[in-house]
Write a protein that holds these residues in place. Structure first.
Motif, PDB file in Angstrom:
ATOM      1  N   LEU A 104      14.005 -10.560   5.427  1.00 43.44           N
ATOM      2  CA  LEU A 104      12.754 -10.037   4.878  1.00 43.44           C
ATOM      3  C   LEU A 104      12.045  -9.192   5.939  1.00 43.44           C
ATOM      4  CD1 LEU A 104      10.916 -10.243   2.334  1.00 43.44           C
ATOM      5  CD2 LEU A 104       9.721 -12.094   3.511  1.00 43.44           C
ATOM      6  N   TYR A 105      11.495  -8.059   5.534  1.00 42.75           N
ATOM      7  CA  TYR A 105      10.802  -7.189   6.486  1.00 42.75           C
ATOM      8  C   TYR A 105       9.626  -6.477   5.829  1.00 42.75           C
ATOM      9  CZ  TYR A 105      13.228  -3.288   4.258  1.00 42.75           C
ATOM     10  OH  TYR A 105      13.693  -2.370   3.355  1.00 42.75           O
ATOM     11  N   GLY A 106       8.734  -6.002   6.674  1.00 46.80           N
ATOM     12  CA  GLY A 106       7.640  -5.141   6.267  1.00 46.80           C
ATOM     13  C   GLY A 106       7.822  -3.810   6.969  1.00 46.80           C
ATOM     14  N   ALA A 107       7.312  -2.746   6.379  1.00 48.18           N
ATOM     15  CA  ALA A 107       7.428  -1.428   7.003  1.00 48.18           C
ATOM     16  C   ALA A 107       6.201  -0.593   6.654  1.00 48.18           C
ATOM     17  CB  ALA A 107       8.694  -0.717   6.532  1.00 48.18           C
ATOM     18  N   ASP A 108       5.666   0.056   7.655  1.00 49.60           N
ATOM     19  CA  ASP A 108       4.591   1.024   7.470  1.00 49.60           C
ATOM     20  C   ASP A 108       5.213   2.400   7.648  1.00 49.60           C
ATOM     21  OD1 ASP A 108       2.193  -0.677   7.215  1.00 49.60           O
ATOM     22  OD2 ASP A 108       2.806  -1.361   9.196  1.00 49.60           O
ATOM     23  N   MET A 109       5.004   3.267   6.656  1.00 49.13           N
ATOM     24  CA  MET A 109       5.571   4.615   6.680  1.00 49.13           C
ATOM     25  C   MET A 109       4.435   5.617   6.559  1.00 49.13           C
ATOM     26  SD  MET A 109       8.904   4.154   4.247  1.00 49.13           S
ATOM     27  CE  MET A 109       8.303   2.958   3.077  1.00 49.13           C
ATOM     28  N   PHE A 110       4.408   6.588   7.451  1.00 54.60           N
ATOM     29  CA  PHE A 110       3.347   7.589   7.422  1.00 54.60           C
ATOM     30  C   PHE A 110       3.902   8.930   7.869  1.00 54.60           C
ATOM     31  CE2 PHE A 110       3.448   5.218  11.291  1.00 54.60           C
ATOM     32  CZ  PHE A 110       3.459   6.181  12.277  1.00 54.60           C
ATOM     33  N   GLY A 111       3.330   9.986   7.317  1.00 56.61           N
ATOM     34  CA  GLY A 111       3.790  11.321   7.664  1.00 56.61           C
ATOM     35  C   GLY A 111       3.185  12.361   6.757  1.00 56.61           C
ATOM     36  N   TYR A 112       4.013  13.281   6.281  1.00 59.74           N
ATOM     37  CA  TYR A 112       3.565  14.435   5.513  1.00 59.74           C
ATOM     38  C   TYR A 112       4.448  14.592   4.281  1.00 59.74           C
ATOM     39  CZ  TYR A 112       1.525  19.095   4.931  1.00 59.74           C
ATOM     40  OH  TYR A 112       0.836  20.188   4.463  1.00 59.74           O
ATOM     41  N   THR A 113       3.850  14.989   3.156  1.00 61.83           N
ATOM     42  CA  THR A 113       4.603  15.238   1.928  1.00 61.83           C
ATOM     43  C   THR A 113       4.464  16.697   1.524  1.00 61.83           C
ATOM     44  OG1 THR A 113       4.395  12.984   1.130  1.00 61.83           O
ATOM     45  CG2 THR A 113       4.783  14.668  -0.523  1.00 61.83           C
ATOM     46  N   PHE A 114       5.595  17.315   1.205  1.00 58.56           N
ATOM     47  CA  PHE A 114       5.644  18.695   0.751  1.00 58.56           C
ATOM     48  C   PHE A 114       5.794  18.701  -0.768  1.00 58.56           C
ATOM     49  CE2 PHE A 114       7.397  18.515   5.017  1.00 58.56           C
ATOM     50  CZ  PHE A 114       6.713  19.525   5.667  1.00 58.56           C
ATOM     51  N   PRO A 115       4.793  19.198  -1.534  1.00 53.03           N
ATOM     52  CA  PRO A 115       4.933  19.256  -2.996  1.00 53.03           C
ATOM     53  C   PRO A 115       5.637  20.534  -3.444  1.00 53.03           C
ATOM     54  CG  PRO A 115       2.722  19.886  -2.375  1.00 53.03           C
ATOM     55  CD  PRO A 115       3.444  19.539  -1.098  1.00 53.03           C
ATOM     56  N   GLN A 116       6.280  20.456  -4.603  1.00 53.14           N
ATOM     57  CA  GLN A 116       6.904  21.625  -5.221  1.00 53.14           C
ATOM     58  C   GLN A 116       6.480  21.661  -6.684  1.00 53.14           C
ATOM     59  OE1 GLN A 116      11.093  20.974  -4.524  1.00 53.14           O
ATOM     60  NE2 GLN A 116      11.022  22.199  -2.674  1.00 53.14           N
ATOM     61  N   ASN A 117       6.238  22.832  -7.216  1.00 53.38           N
ATOM     62  CA  ASN A 117       5.833  23.035  -8.612  1.00 53.38           C
ATOM     63  C   ASN A 117       4.494  22.381  -8.929  1.00 53.38           C
ATOM     64  OD1 ASN A 117       8.264  24.387  -9.132  1.00 53.38           O
ATOM     65  ND2 ASN A 117       9.286  22.470  -9.611  1.00 53.38           N
ATOM     66  N   ASN A 125      -3.800  28.148  -7.806  1.00 49.96           N
ATOM     67  CA  ASN A 125      -3.195  28.105  -6.474  1.00 49.96           C
ATOM     68  C   ASN A 125      -2.229  26.925  -6.351  1.00 49.96           C
ATOM     69  OD1 ASN A 125      -4.752  30.266  -5.725  1.00 49.96           O
ATOM     70  ND2 ASN A 125      -6.291  29.036  -4.676  1.00 49.96           N
ATOM     71  N   LYS A 126      -1.179  27.140  -5.581  1.00 50.87           N
ATOM     72  CA  LYS A 126      -0.224  26.062  -5.344  1.00 50.87           C
ATOM     73  C   LYS A 126      -0.836  25.038  -4.388  1.00 50.87           C
ATOM     74  CE  LYS A 126       3.971  28.621  -6.146  1.00 50.87           C
ATOM     75  NZ  LYS A 126       4.682  27.897  -7.132  1.00 50.87           N
ATOM     76  N   ALA A 127      -0.572  23.761  -4.669  1.00 54.44           N
ATOM     77  CA  ALA A 127      -1.063  22.692  -3.795  1.00 54.44           C
ATOM     78  C   ALA A 127      -0.206  22.635  -2.546  1.00 54.44           C
ATOM     79  CB  ALA A 127      -1.017  21.362  -4.530  1.00 54.44           C
ATOM     80  N   ARG A 128      -0.861  22.500  -1.413  1.00 52.29           N
ATOM     81  CA  ARG A 128      -0.145  22.297  -0.161  1.00 52.29           C
ATOM     82  C   ARG A 128       0.057  20.802   0.025  1.00 52.29           C
ATOM     83  NH1 ARG A 128      -4.093  26.030   1.453  1.00 52.29           N
ATOM     84  NH2 ARG A 128      -5.226  24.313   2.401  1.00 52.29           N
ATOM     85  N   GLY A 129       0.888  20.441   0.940  1.00 46.15           N
ATOM     86  CA  GLY A 129       1.162  19.038   1.214  1.00 46.15           C
ATOM     87  C   GLY A 129       0.020  18.364   1.951  1.00 46.15           C
ATOM     88  N   GLY A 130       0.236  17.089   2.255  1.00 48.03           N
ATOM     89  CA  GLY A 130      -0.791  16.352   2.949  1.00 48.03           C
ATOM     90  C   GLY A 130      -0.284  15.046   3.523  1.00 48.03           C
ATOM     91  N   VAL A 149      10.139  -2.782  -2.205  1.00 44.60           N
ATOM     92  CA  VAL A 149       9.042  -2.357  -3.074  1.00 44.60           C
ATOM     93  C   VAL A 149       8.034  -1.670  -2.170  1.00 44.60           C
ATOM     94  CG1 VAL A 149       7.187  -3.145  -4.582  1.00 44.60           C
ATOM     95  CG2 VAL A 149       9.402  -4.286  -4.642  1.00 44.60           C
ATOM     96  N   LYS A 150       7.556  -0.509  -2.592  1.00 45.84           N
ATOM     97  CA  LYS A 150       6.593   0.193  -1.752  1.00 45.84           C
ATOM     98  C   LYS A 150       5.402   0.651  -2.572  1.00 45.84           C
ATOM     99  CE  LYS A 150       8.483   4.891  -1.711  1.00 45.84           C
ATOM    100  NZ  LYS A 150       9.068   5.925  -0.868  1.00 45.84           N
ATOM    101  N   VAL A 151       4.270   0.756  -1.906  1.00 49.05           N
ATOM    102  CA  VAL A 151       3.053   1.235  -2.534  1.00 49.05           C
ATOM    103  C   VAL A 151       2.348   2.149  -1.534  1.00 49.05           C
ATOM    104  CG1 VAL A 151       1.674  -0.763  -1.811  1.00 49.05           C
ATOM    105  CG2 VAL A 151       0.958   0.576  -3.799  1.00 49.05           C
ATOM    106  N   GLY A 152       1.769   3.243  -2.030  1.00 42.79           N
ATOM    107  CA  GLY A 152       1.095   4.157  -1.122  1.00 42.79           C
ATOM    108  C   GLY A 152       0.598   5.393  -1.830  1.00 42.79           C
ATOM    109  N   ARG A 153       0.258   6.394  -1.010  1.00 41.71           N
ATOM    110  CA  ARG A 153      -0.250   7.629  -1.597  1.00 41.71           C
ATOM    111  C   ARG A 153      -0.017   8.811  -0.671  1.00 41.71           C
ATOM    112  NH1 ARG A 153      -6.791   7.710  -1.318  1.00 41.71           N
ATOM    113  NH2 ARG A 153      -6.975   7.956   0.907  1.00 41.71           N
ATOM    114  N   ALA A 154       0.042   9.976  -1.314  1.00 43.71           N
ATOM    115  CA  ALA A 154       0.107  11.244  -0.604  1.00 43.71           C
ATOM    116  C   ALA A 154      -1.176  11.998  -0.924  1.00 43.71           C
ATOM    117  CB  ALA A 154       1.317  12.055  -1.056  1.00 43.71           C
TER     118      ALA A 154
END
Length: 178
Positions: A104-117, A125-130, A149-154
């Motif tokens: 069993l493990y936990g993980a924190d993931m953070f960074g940048y998301t690039f949207p398309q369409n 205007n096209k949305a930029r990532g964040g 199982v993961k939960v989060g947001r961009a």
């Protein structure tokens, strides 16, 4: 930009794989449900993650993938056409085993998301990532499988339009562990 990111990710995987028992690579499909749209969008895709053991109870790594979301209506604050869009997250990972059950493990993931369409209704205007953050709770079993199982947001276009531009979702991933 995408080619540079893919090349960097490939180099990191190659570097991690040279360390044998000190590294892990997981590859697998993901299913996500975006819960900030009405009706909710479903996302399907896959991801690759490379982890490197720093200490007995600490792993650092990188995660990237491709997720395509589809829904019945246009997304909130985004144009009605197309009724699908894609996200490409590039995330740093801090992974730590939980002493409750072996594997069993936990993980924190953070960074940048690039949207398309993704375009905004008001101005087209096209949305930029964040910035993106996820927390995952996972379990490694049968020596070569990992389910999480993961939960989060961009956060998309935070500077230009800070209201209701969050891509919040919960997901399930089944991966093969190399």
């Amino acid at each position: 930009m995408m080619l540079k990111t893919s090349f960097l990710f490939t180099l990191l995987i190659a570097a991690f794989s040279t360390y044998g028992q000190k590294s892990k690579i997981t590859v697998g499909p993901e299913v996500l449900r975006s819960f900030n749209h009405n009706p909710a969008y479903w996302g399907v895709g896959g991801s690759v993650q490379a982890d490197f053991r720093i200490k007995e109870r600490l792993w650092l790594g990188v995660n990237s993938g491709y997720l395509k979301f589809s829904g019945e209506k246009g997304a909130v604050n985004f144009t009605n056409q197309p009724r699908h869009y894609s996200l490409i997250p590039v995330l740093g990972v801090i992974k730590y085993p939980l002493p409750i059950i072996s594997g069993l493990y936990g993980a924190d993931m953070f960074g940048y998301t690039f949207p398309q369409n993704v375009s905004f209704v008001k101005n087209g205007n096209k949305a930029r990532g964040g910035f993106t953050y996820y927390f995952a709770l996972g379990y490694e079993f049968a020596q070569h499988f990992d389910v999480s199982v993961k939960v989060g947001r961009a956060r998309l276009n935070k500077k230009d339009n800070p209201v209701n531009v969050n891509e919040q979702n919960v997901g399930l991933k089944l991966a093969y562990l190399f």
